[in-house]
Design an enzyme around this catalytic site. Structure first.
Site, PDB file in Angstrom:
ATOM      1  N   TYR A   1       0.820  -1.219   0.000  1.00 49.24           N
ATOM      2  CA  TYR A   1       0.000   0.000   0.000  1.00 49.24           C
ATOM      3  C   TYR A   1       0.855   1.270   0.000  1.00 49.24           C
ATOM      4  O   TYR A   1       0.398   2.322  -0.417  1.00 49.24           O
ATOM      5  CB  TYR A   1      -0.905   0.033   1.241  1.00 49.24           C
ATOM      6  CG  TYR A   1      -2.222  -0.684   1.106  1.00 49.24           C
ATOM      7  CD1 TYR A   1      -2.291  -1.995   0.651  1.00 49.24           C
ATOM      8  CD2 TYR A   1      -3.414  -0.051   1.462  1.00 49.24           C
ATOM      9  CE1 TYR A   1      -3.498  -2.651   0.555  1.00 49.24           C
ATOM     10  CE2 TYR A   1      -4.629  -0.707   1.370  1.00 49.24           C
ATOM     11  CZ  TYR A   1      -4.660  -2.007   0.917  1.00 49.24           C
ATOM     12  OH  TYR A   1      -5.864  -2.660   0.831  1.00 49.24           O
TER      13      TYR A   1
ATOM     14  N   LYS B   1       3.729 -14.953   2.038  1.00 46.93           N
ATOM     15  CA  LYS B   1       3.908 -15.634   0.755  1.00 46.93           C
ATOM     16  C   LYS B   1       5.412 -15.824   0.593  1.00 46.93           C
ATOM     17  O   LYS B   1       6.030 -15.374  -0.383  1.00 46.93           O
ATOM     18  CB  LYS B   1       3.280 -14.778  -0.372  1.00 46.93           C
ATOM     19  CG  LYS B   1       3.219 -15.462  -1.737  1.00 46.93           C
ATOM     20  CD  LYS B   1       2.202 -16.594  -1.827  1.00 46.93           C
ATOM     21  CE  LYS B   1       2.316 -17.304  -3.172  1.00 46.93           C
ATOM     22  NZ  LYS B   1       1.457 -18.501  -3.282  1.00 46.93           N
TER      23      LYS B   1
ATOM     24  N   ASP C   1      -2.330 -18.109   0.102  1.00 44.06           N
ATOM     25  CA  ASP C   1      -3.308 -18.846  -0.717  1.00 44.06           C
ATOM     26  C   ASP C   1      -3.922 -19.990   0.086  1.00 44.06           C
ATOM     27  O   ASP C   1      -5.137 -20.197   0.092  1.00 44.06           O
ATOM     28  CB  ASP C   1      -2.686 -19.331  -2.041  1.00 44.06           C
ATOM     29  CG  ASP C   1      -1.326 -20.001  -1.879  1.00 44.06           C
ATOM     30  OD1 ASP C   1      -0.774 -19.987  -0.762  1.00 44.06           O
ATOM     31  OD2 ASP C   1      -0.817 -20.549  -2.868  1.00 44.06           O
TER      32      ASP C   1
ATOM     33  N   ASP D   1      -6.022  -7.191   4.429  1.00 43.12           N
ATOM     34  CA  ASP D   1      -7.218  -6.570   3.841  1.00 43.12           C
ATOM     35  C   ASP D   1      -8.106  -7.642   3.217  1.00 43.12           C
ATOM     36  O   ASP D   1      -9.311  -7.706   3.469  1.00 43.12           O
ATOM     37  CB  ASP D   1      -6.774  -5.558   2.779  1.00 43.12           C
ATOM     38  CG  ASP D   1      -7.949  -4.908   2.074  1.00 43.12           C
ATOM     39  OD1 ASP D   1      -8.887  -4.483   2.766  1.00 43.12           O
ATOM     40  OD2 ASP D   1      -7.937  -4.842   0.823  1.00 43.12           O
TER      41      ASP D   1
ATOM     42  N   ASP E   1     -11.945  -9.390   4.749  1.00 43.82           N
ATOM     43  CA  ASP E   1     -13.228  -9.423   4.019  1.00 43.82           C
ATOM     44  C   ASP E   1     -13.722 -10.865   3.897  1.00 43.82           C
ATOM     45  O   ASP E   1     -14.898 -11.145   4.076  1.00 43.82           O
ATOM     46  CB  ASP E   1     -13.086  -8.835   2.601  1.00 43.82           C
ATOM     47  CG  ASP E   1     -13.475  -7.362   2.538  1.00 43.82           C
ATOM     48  OD1 ASP E   1     -13.181  -6.638   3.513  1.00 43.82           O
ATOM     49  OD2 ASP E   1     -14.061  -6.938   1.519  1.00 43.82           O
TER      50      ASP E   1
HETATM   51  C1  IPM Z   1     -10.246  -1.489   4.429  1.00 42.92           C
HETATM   52  C2  IPM Z   1     -10.542  -0.885   3.089  1.00 42.92           C
HETATM   53  C3  IPM Z   1      -9.443   0.101   2.742  1.00 42.92           C
HETATM   54  C4  IPM Z   1      -8.146  -0.676   2.625  1.00 42.92           C
HETATM   55  C5  IPM Z   1      -9.690   0.945   1.480  1.00 42.92           C
HETATM   56  C6  IPM Z   1     -11.011   1.678   1.551  1.00 42.92           C
HETATM   57  C7  IPM Z   1      -8.566   1.904   1.248  1.00 42.92           C
HETATM   58  O1  IPM Z   1     -10.704  -1.870   2.133  1.00 42.92           O
HETATM   59  O2  IPM Z   1     -10.086  -0.731   5.396  1.00 42.92           O
HETATM   60  O3  IPM Z   1     -10.193  -2.716   4.525  1.00 42.92           O
HETATM   61  O4  IPM Z   1      -7.858  -1.266   1.579  1.00 42.92           O
HETATM   62  O5  IPM Z   1      -7.404  -0.686   3.594  1.00 42.92           O
HETATM   63 MG    MG Z   2     -10.763  -3.827   2.959  1.00 49.52          MG
END
Ligand code: IPM
Ligand code: MG
Length: 353
Positions: free
Chosen positions: A141, A188, A220, A244, A248
């Site tokens: 990032y 990784k 993975d 990240d 999710d």
């Molecule tokens: C998160 C989001 C952010 C990230 C985006 C909105 C920049 O996906 O906080 O998980 O990738 O960190």
């Molecule tokens: Mg995110």
């Protein structure tokens, strides 16, 4: 206690859930005799519209003068043009980096009231209780990058220093010591040099925490293990991008992305608290948003920045009770269950605090 909280609603459903959270925190303040001052600032798309920048200097200044930051979400279709010179998401990244918030805590647990209509088999979901520790201010990032507009070549760089890995690994090992004493480090290392440094460093830091059992997974494989044996994980530490993605994925375990809170911390008590979910432009302004991720983020703010453990637990227990009583927002309502609005769900939590 007296505290100043910077409030950054952002875009989409951000303002709806943040409004409910400040309301809930005011209720906590009145009930427990605290004095919380909320100061609002711009971030994300709305900040671009109003000032041209996703993180205006005035917002940075008000955050600097605060004890903690409560944030909704940033982004949306209006600002999603890939050739635009500035994205709302940059505002959030700059904020995390400006304050050096290197440790992003994302707890994921399953709720007994929700496991039966989760997309995964209920028997896999029993007792899932995972804490993700995501490195938040380095890695791909923030590595060297070349943006080529609409050109044919561009790059991002995944880079980590030993110090960066050490400090986030320390947070993860300490968290594991206070829990079930298991840490899974995701990398990784079979392909990426920066991830070999990651693994080597985690192994070294482990020497100071011999009461914690350490496991390594390649990212993975980790995506698969997270779905096939979620109950076996305690703390999971990962770099910025892998953390990240995995968080999710893990939201499926909790029933909805709307359920997950996060705290972004550094070595002192200052922190940024935001739900893991995004701006959900498809449901914005309709009273459909799930405020739980935001409420649990507010609870983390009370716990980590203000040291108010009892008050934090009061929010968490009220959320548990509301779910156990059958209250559901649309995203977590199973077949045949009636959904309530954001406002009604929030009122149900507030009345249970
Ligand atoms: C998160 C989001 C952010 C990230 C985006 C909105 C920049 O996906 O906080 O998980 O990738 O960190
Ligand atoms: Mg995110």
């Amino acid at each position: 206690m007296k505290a100043t909280i910077a409030v950054l609603p952002g875009d989409g459903i951000g303002p709806e859930v943040v409004g409910q959270a400040t309301d809930l925190l005011s209720h906590i303040a009145a009930k427990y005799g605290h004095d919380f001052e909320f100061v609002e600032g711009l971030i994300g798309g709305i900040a671009i519209d109003e000032t041209g920048a996703p993180l205006p200097p005035a917002t940075v200044a008000l955050c600097e003068a605060s004890d903690a930051i409560l944030l909704g979400a940033v982004g949306g279709p209006k600002w999603a043009d890939p050739t635009a010179s500035v994205q709302p998401e940059r505002g959030l990244l700059e904020l995390r980096q400006h304050f050096g918030l290197f440790a992003n805590l994302r707890p994921v647990k399953t709720y007994p009231a929700l496991v039966d209509h989760a997309p995964l088999r209920a028997d896999l979901l029993r007792d899932v209780d995972i804490l993700f520790v995501r490195e938040l201010v380095s890695g791909i990032y923030f590595g060297a990058r070349q943006e080529q507009g609409d050109g044919d070549d561009s790059y991002d760089t995944m880079r980590y220093s030993r110090d960066e890995v050490e400090q986030v690994a320390n947070v993860a090992f300490r968290a594991a010591q206070g829990r079930r004493k298991k840490l899974c480090s995701v990398d990784k290392a079979n392909v990426l040099a920066s991830m070999r440094l990651w693994r080597r460093t985690v192994v070294e830091v482990h020497e100071e925490y011999d009461d914690v059992e350490l496991e390594h997974l390649l990212v993975d494989a980790a995506t698969m293990h997270l779905l096939t044996r979620p109950g076996s994980f305690d703390v999971i530490v990962a770099g910025n991008m892998f953390g990240d993605i995995l968080s999710d994925e893990a939201s499926v375990l909790a029933g909805s992305l709307g359920m997950l809170p996060s705290a972004s911390l550094r070595a002192d008590s200052f922190g940024l608290y935001e739900p893991v979910h995004g701006t959900a432009p498809d449901i914005a302004g309709q009273g459909l948003a799930n405020p739980i991720g935001m409420f649990l983020s507010a609870a983390m703010l009370l716990r980590y920045s203000l040291g108010l453990e009892g008050e934090a637990r009061a929010i968490e227990a009220a959320v548990d009770d509301a779910l156990a009583a059958g209250l559901r927002t649309a995203d977590i309502a199973g077949a045949g269950e009636k959904a309530v609005s954001t406002r009604d769900f929030a009122a149900a939590v507030k009345s249970r605090v």
